[in-house]
Design a protein around this motif. Structure first.
Motif, PDB file in Angstrom:
ATOM      1  N   TRP A 111       0.847  -1.195   0.000  1.00  0.00           N
ATOM      2  CA  TRP A 111       0.000   0.000   0.000  1.00  0.00           C
ATOM      3  C   TRP A 111       0.882   1.244   0.000  1.00  0.00           C
ATOM      4  O   TRP A 111       1.855   1.320   0.736  1.00  0.00           O
ATOM      5  N   GLY A 112       0.492   2.202  -0.795  1.00  0.00           N
ATOM      6  CA  GLY A 112       1.258   3.443  -0.860  1.00  0.00           C
ATOM      7  C   GLY A 112       0.563   4.570  -0.128  1.00  0.00           C
ATOM      8  O   GLY A 112      -0.665   4.563   0.038  1.00  0.00           O
ATOM      9  N   ALA A 113       1.340   5.544   0.336  1.00  0.00           N
ATOM     10  CA  ALA A 113       0.787   6.766   0.930  1.00  0.00           C
ATOM     11  C   ALA A 113       1.690   7.931   0.533  1.00  0.00           C
ATOM     12  O   ALA A 113       2.904   7.750   0.355  1.00  0.00           O
ATOM     13  N   ILE A 114       1.096   9.090   0.388  1.00  0.00           N
ATOM     14  CA  ILE A 114       1.822  10.236  -0.170  1.00  0.00           C
ATOM     15  C   ILE A 114       1.944  11.352   0.871  1.00  0.00           C
ATOM     16  O   ILE A 114       0.958  11.728   1.507  1.00  0.00           O
ATOM     17  N   VAL A 115       3.177  11.849   1.031  1.00  0.00           N
ATOM     18  CA  VAL A 115       3.436  12.981   1.926  1.00  0.00           C
ATOM     19  C   VAL A 115       3.121  14.262   1.163  1.00  0.00           C
ATOM     20  O   VAL A 115       3.565  14.424   0.015  1.00  0.00           O
ATOM     21  N   ALA A 143      -0.531  -0.569  -9.275  1.00  0.00           N
ATOM     22  CA  ALA A 143       0.549  -0.518 -10.257  1.00  0.00           C
ATOM     23  C   ALA A 143       1.542  -1.651 -10.036  1.00  0.00           C
ATOM     24  O   ALA A 143       1.866  -1.984  -8.901  1.00  0.00           O
ATOM     25  N   THR A 144       2.001  -2.215 -11.131  1.00  0.00           N
ATOM     26  CA  THR A 144       3.072  -3.207 -11.081  1.00  0.00           C
ATOM     27  C   THR A 144       4.100  -2.822 -12.130  1.00  0.00           C
ATOM     28  O   THR A 144       3.769  -2.690 -13.304  1.00  0.00           O
ATOM     29  N   LEU A 145       5.335  -2.597 -11.681  1.00  0.00           N
ATOM     30  CA  LEU A 145       6.391  -2.228 -12.634  1.00  0.00           C
ATOM     31  C   LEU A 145       7.677  -2.910 -12.201  1.00  0.00           C
ATOM     32  O   LEU A 145       8.109  -2.773 -11.049  1.00  0.00           O
ATOM     33  N   VAL A 189       3.185   7.832  -9.316  1.00  0.00           N
ATOM     34  CA  VAL A 189       3.773   7.619  -7.984  1.00  0.00           C
ATOM     35  C   VAL A 189       3.701   6.138  -7.623  1.00  0.00           C
ATOM     36  O   VAL A 189       4.683   5.549  -7.138  1.00  0.00           O
ATOM     37  N   ALA A 190       2.550   5.522  -7.873  1.00  0.00           N
ATOM     38  CA  ALA A 190       2.397   4.095  -7.586  1.00  0.00           C
ATOM     39  C   ALA A 190       3.376   3.267  -8.427  1.00  0.00           C
ATOM     40  O   ALA A 190       3.966   2.303  -7.937  1.00  0.00           O
ATOM     41  N   LEU A 191       3.544   3.656  -9.684  1.00  0.00           N
ATOM     42  CA  LEU A 191       4.493   2.940 -10.555  1.00  0.00           C
ATOM     43  C   LEU A 191       5.929   3.093 -10.039  1.00  0.00           C
ATOM     44  O   LEU A 191       6.697   2.128 -10.012  1.00  0.00           O
ATOM     45  N   ALA A 192       6.279   4.297  -9.616  1.00  0.00           N
ATOM     46  CA  ALA A 192       7.640   4.539  -9.106  1.00  0.00           C
ATOM     47  C   ALA A 192       7.882   3.717  -7.840  1.00  0.00           C
ATOM     48  O   ALA A 192       8.959   3.129  -7.660  1.00  0.00           O
ATOM     49  N   LEU A 193       6.882   3.675  -6.968  1.00  0.00           N
ATOM     50  CA  LEU A 193       7.006   2.869  -5.741  1.00  0.00           C
ATOM     51  C   LEU A 193       7.141   1.393  -6.087  1.00  0.00           C
ATOM     52  O   LEU A 193       7.944   0.668  -5.490  1.00  0.00           O
ATOM     53  N   PRO A 240       3.703  -5.191  -6.499  1.00  0.00           N
ATOM     54  CA  PRO A 240       2.545  -4.365  -6.845  1.00  0.00           C
ATOM     55  C   PRO A 240       2.239  -3.373  -5.722  1.00  0.00           C
ATOM     56  O   PRO A 240       2.395  -3.708  -4.546  1.00  0.00           O
ATOM     57  N   VAL A 241       1.842  -2.169  -6.090  1.00  0.00           N
ATOM     58  CA  VAL A 241       1.534  -1.137  -5.096  1.00  0.00           C
ATOM     59  C   VAL A 241       0.175  -0.518  -5.417  1.00  0.00           C
ATOM     60  O   VAL A 241      -0.084  -0.119  -6.553  1.00  0.00           O
ATOM     61  N   LYS A 242      -0.657  -0.460  -4.381  1.00  0.00           N
ATOM     62  CA  LYS A 242      -1.965   0.178  -4.522  1.00  0.00           C
ATOM     63  C   LYS A 242      -1.930   1.531  -3.822  1.00  0.00           C
ATOM     64  O   LYS A 242      -1.431   1.644  -2.699  1.00  0.00           O
ATOM     65  N   VAL A 243      -2.428   2.546  -4.509  1.00  0.00           N
ATOM     66  CA  VAL A 243      -2.534   3.872  -3.904  1.00  0.00           C
ATOM     67  C   VAL A 243      -3.972   4.340  -4.053  1.00  0.00           C
ATOM     68  O   VAL A 243      -4.554   4.259  -5.146  1.00  0.00           O
TER      69      VAL A 243
END
Lengths: 753, 159
Positions: free
Chosen positions: A44-48, A216-218, A273-277, A284-287
């Motif tokens: 899971w992603g979170a943004i500052v 995102a998955t990269l 951002v999700a792709l970069a993470l 895989p990262v979900k934002v």
């Protein structure tokens, strides 16, 4: 050839009201929206985000966050492309988008992303986000459009202005538009009355109920998969590839069901951002944005400051009109001031007209498209002045508009000659509607307004594959934001001559079709519809060829009727009609799969006009406005699925009511957004609104095989002015600032005494 | 932080889960149980997209902690249809186009069903005020209100 002529009657499917193919999914909870997807091993992603309106980023310390349990990746601007370069105005849009997605040296607005983290749970990501330490040097800020143009305003970013901006303007003025024709001086001299007024509108948010969300998955190999709620996944693919230095085709983007967009999901925010993470964590990262993030960091529409001057003769003839439109679109170029300027006087046939637009930067989030971007504000200002002129000269508001109405062959205020348009028809239908002649109750006021939107065509690709059993799979690339899958299936069924239920329309991923422009500009039923019809006709041509081969006659001796190939012409001979399913059953042995397709950039999107009638009551004690009756009259060209056309009319009107009466971005002196929740940013709720009547006018668009005009955006153009006129007539004082919230109305009533 | 063990009933089935004390019922439904019908539109109880019933009481599941589900009966949008049969509200919502994007629809259906169970013959005003906690940005509510009113009439006739 008959295939290319316009069909305006004799429809079997078009104009009916079948159930939408995604209906059952959406009433049972099965439909998968942006946030509803998961992947094995998902983080899971979170943004500052910046708490300051304008601040230099001195230092970002991620060490504490990185040391926390479950944290797998932290990204800052250093993890994005370094090859995207800034440029002036809209030429720098890719860099502008990158800068908006993740701040570089400076945080430009409250809510601007400065770093992001991915962790093994949503809670872990949120905790880690709080542990990222950012040191800021706070800079002076400005959030008001007029103040941002003043001499002493802080400069948001130097060297951003396009060459067209007149010399001597503040560097925050980054783009300029002027258009018009005739002799304003002579025109105003001819007038019996000139009214001049200043208008202000606040920024409003599209207010879609589904926050931005993606998965995102990269990998390190540059191959990626992205699932997201978007109005245009090919655009997401293109922009994300550029922002992350990927090859476009290596990133496959799938559009989820979309929980509202209204223009706000035509760009990217969290996807890169999700792709970069994901690239950094190799997982895989979900934002998913919170509602507060949606308000603070996704795009609202522009706020405006406008000056309008219109001259009129006693008989209602407009002799001259001019407008100056200042639009702020946040910390980047792009406020839709040219649309504001061009739409302002579009309903009227004017000999002398001038419009000037300024695109102004402030410390606010980067504006995004919102349903007919720029047009509703212009209509508010212009149609208010026309109402005032009618009041002062004691003229009927619809007759006066009819007297000056644009029609086929007259010159538009912004230049071209109009093709076939339906403004007069909407005005006549409004005049004939019982609403217009219903007597007002004491305390009520009635308001009328016209509205205009250009509509758009755009790059479009569609594919229609026939199955052996005679059913059809229709692949389109425009995310369905209003029931378009039903409309597409209806048009395909109409052409193929098979039941609606036998066509399955799917919005496919970026790997499955050529480039499809975003679902914007009210283009979907027009452009994807046109492409669907042409793809179906392509399939029909191939079906006819198979029948011709079977019968041993020339291809042009076969025509398509009611779902069957039939012999046609003197040399065709006698053959029984061959139904579609009979041809497809044998297609493997008679030449292979039968697929119709169409790829082009249709340019015949017909413009759309509307006329709205509103009755409103103002409580003189509290300043609260109630909308007591509302009627929308709009030209749809041809309504494919009338229920969904009505839905667009009603939805646009409701959003306009919110914009007119309640909704606004409220900034404190510190430049921070003060109302980033649905409690404080109040969109209309069910108990705020009356039923919304609709009248569908059909003046066929010559640029579409069935005459379709886009309908999604025009519906939000008249409400601001129509309600302002109703409120002004009820209150007995002209309201010139939106929203007409109770405090503003009370202030206006006070000055009236 | 250790997790809490919860036993509850969801749409008639007994369910057990472990959750963090900070997790909301909505987080549990969506992220632990795979019941993604309830949506998070705001997380602050303002939009109603996450509406569920708890012991027949309509609540925003984003305002309830997962741990509070212990021993309760929870009903979500996934439980409205029985096997292959849609509830009359669901049928009418599709027929009337009482949804456009559909993201508010699960919450509105849960709320509307709860209303009709309490009041089978609501006035338009009662429907509008009952649904005032469920935001819809697409429809202007017109077709939603008509769908609920006409379903109520249909269900009264059938009963």
């Amino acid at each position: 050839m008959a295939l290319d002529s316009q069909k305006t009657d004799g429809f079997k499917q078009v104009g009916t009201r079948p159930d939408r193919p995604d209906g059952v999914d959406k009433v049972t909870g099965r439909a998968r929206f942006g946030a509803d997807m998961t992947a094995p091993g998902m983080l899971w992603g979170a943004i500052v985000r910046s708490p300051h309106a304008h601040a230099r980023i001195v230092k970002i310390d991620t060490s504490k966050a990185e040391a926390m349990d479950g944290v797998k990746a932290v990204v800052t601007r250093a993890d994005f492309s370094t090859s995207v370069a800034p440029a002036r105005g809209m030429r720098g849009e890719m860099w502008n988008t990158l800068e908006n997605v993740m701040a570089g040296e400076t945080a430009l607005y409250d809510g601007h992303a400065v770093a992001a983290v991915a962790a093994t749970s949503a809670l872990a990501a949120r905790d880690a986000m709080k542990a990222i330490e950012v040191e800021y040097e706070v800079l002076p800020h400005v959030t008001d459009v007029d103040k941002a143009m003043a001499e002493d305003a802080p400069v948001i970013r130097a060297d951003t202005a396009e060459a067209s901006v007149p010399e001597g303007m503040h560097p925050n003025v980054v783009r300029y538009h002027e258009s018009g024709h005739g002799d304003l001086g002579a025109g105003f001299a001819e007038a019996d009355l000139v009214v001049e007024e200043h208008f202000v509108t606040e920024a409003t948010h599209q207010g879609y109920i589904e926050p931005h969300a993606c998965l995102a998955t990269l990998g390190g190999d540059g191959k990626g998969e992205l699932w997201c709620c978007t109005q245009g996944h090919w655009n997401v693919q293109k922009v994300c590839a550029a922002l992350l230095d990927l090859e476009t085709s290596q990133l496959r983007v799938t559009a989820s069901e979309i929980g509202g967009g209204f223009g706000g999901k035509t760009t990217v925010f969290i996807e890169p951002v999700a792709l970069a993470l994901s690239r950094k964590a190799n997982k895989p990262v979900k934002v998913v944005m919170t509602r507060s993030e949606v308000f603070r960091a996704s795009g609202p529409t522009a706020s405006t400051s406008m000056d309008i001057r219109i001259g009129m003769k006693k008989d209602g003839t407009i002799t001259a009109a001019s407008g100056v439109f200042r639009c702020q679109g946040g910390a980047f170029p792009g406020a839709p001031m040219e649309f504001t300027a061009m739409c302002a006087f579009a309903p009227y046939n004017l000999k002398n007209v001038s419009q000037i637009g300024y695109d102004v930067m402030t410390n606010r989030p980067k504006q995004a498209a919102y349903r007919a971007p720029g047009s509703p504000m212009a209509a508010f200002a212009v149609e208010s002045v026309i109402d005032e002129l009618c009041n002062k000269l004691d003229l009927d508001t619809i007759d006066t508009r009819l007297k000056n109405a644009s029609k086929e062959g007259t010159q538009a205020s912004f230049g071209p000659k109009w093709d076939r348009i339906g403004l007069v028809e909407t005005l006549e239908a409004a005049k004939a509607h019982p609403h217009y002649s219903e007597p007002l109750k004491p305390g009520q006021g009635r308001g009328i307004s016209c509205g205009f939107w250009f509509n758009h065509g755009g790059e479009t690709a569609v594919s229609l594959a026939l199955s052996e059993d005679g059913t059809a799979q229709l692949a389109v690339g425009t995310p369905d934001i209003g029931g378009s899958r039903a409309s597409m299936a209806m048009m395909a069924a109409e052409e193929l001559g098979i039941p609606y239920e036998n066509v399955r329309c799917t919005v496919v991923d970026t790997a499955s079709l050529g480039y499809n422009e975003i679902s914007h500009g009210s283009r979907v039923t027009y452009a994807s519809g046109l492409a669907t019809i042409k793809a179906a006709r392509d399939a029909v041509k191939k079906l006819c060829a198979r029948a011709a081969a079977k019968w041993g006659i020339p291809e042009d001796a076969v025509k398509w009727e009611d779902g069957c190939a039939v012999p046609s012409g003197p040399n065709a001979g006698e053959h029984d009609p061959m139904p579609l399913a009979k041809i497809t059953a044998k297609m493997g042995a008679t030449g292979g799969p039968i697929v119709g397709h169409f790829e082009a950039t249709p340019e015949g999107a017909g413009v759309s006009f509307a006329t709205h009638i509103v009755d409103a009551e103002v409580d003189q004690e509290t300043g609260k406005t109630s909308v007591s009756r509302y009627t929308v009259v709009q030209d749809a060209g041809k309504a494919i699925h009338p229920t969904y056309v009505e839905g667009q009319f009603q939805g646009g009107a409701a959003q306009g009511i919110g914009w007119a009466l309640n909704e606004e971005y409220v900034y404190g002196d510190d430049g921070r957004l003060q109302n980033a929740t649905f409690l404080d940013y109040r969109i209309p709720v069910a108990s705020d609104l009356p039923m919304i009547d609709t009248v569908i006018v059909e003046v066929p668009n010559p640029g579409h095989p069935y005459g379709v005009r886009g309908v999604g955006e025009t519906s939000i153009c008249p409400p601001l002015a129509a309600i302002a006129n109703a409120v002004s007539n009820a209150a007995g004082v002209r309201l010139t600032q939106l929203p007409m919230s109770p405090p503003r109305i009370l202030r206006a009533l006070g000055t009236h005494d | 932080m250790s997790k809490i063990h919860v036993t509850t009933t969801i749409n008639g089935d007994e369910v057990e889960f472990l959750c963090d004390p900070r997790e909301t019922m909505l987080d549990v439904l969506r992220d632990r149980l795979g019941l993604t019908g309830a949506k998070e539109g705001c997380g602050t109880g303002d939009c109603g997209a996450c509406s569920v019933t708890v012991d027949d009481r309509l609540v925003c599941s984003c305002l309830m902690l997962g741990a509070e589900a212990e021993g309760k009966e929870i009903a979500t949008v996934e439980g409205i249809a029985t096997e292959e049969k849609l509830h009359p509200l669901q049928k009418r919502f599709i027929e009337y186009a009482a949804l456009q994007c559909g993201v508010c629809t699960p919450g509105i259906l849960v709320a509307a069903k709860n209303l009709l169970e309490r009041n089978p013959d609501p006035t338009e005003t009662e429907v509008r005020y009952w649904l005032a906690g469920n935001l819809c940005r697409c429809t202007g509510y017109d077709k939603i209100i008509r769908a609920v009113m006409d379903t109520a009439a249909e269900m009264r006739e059938a009963s």
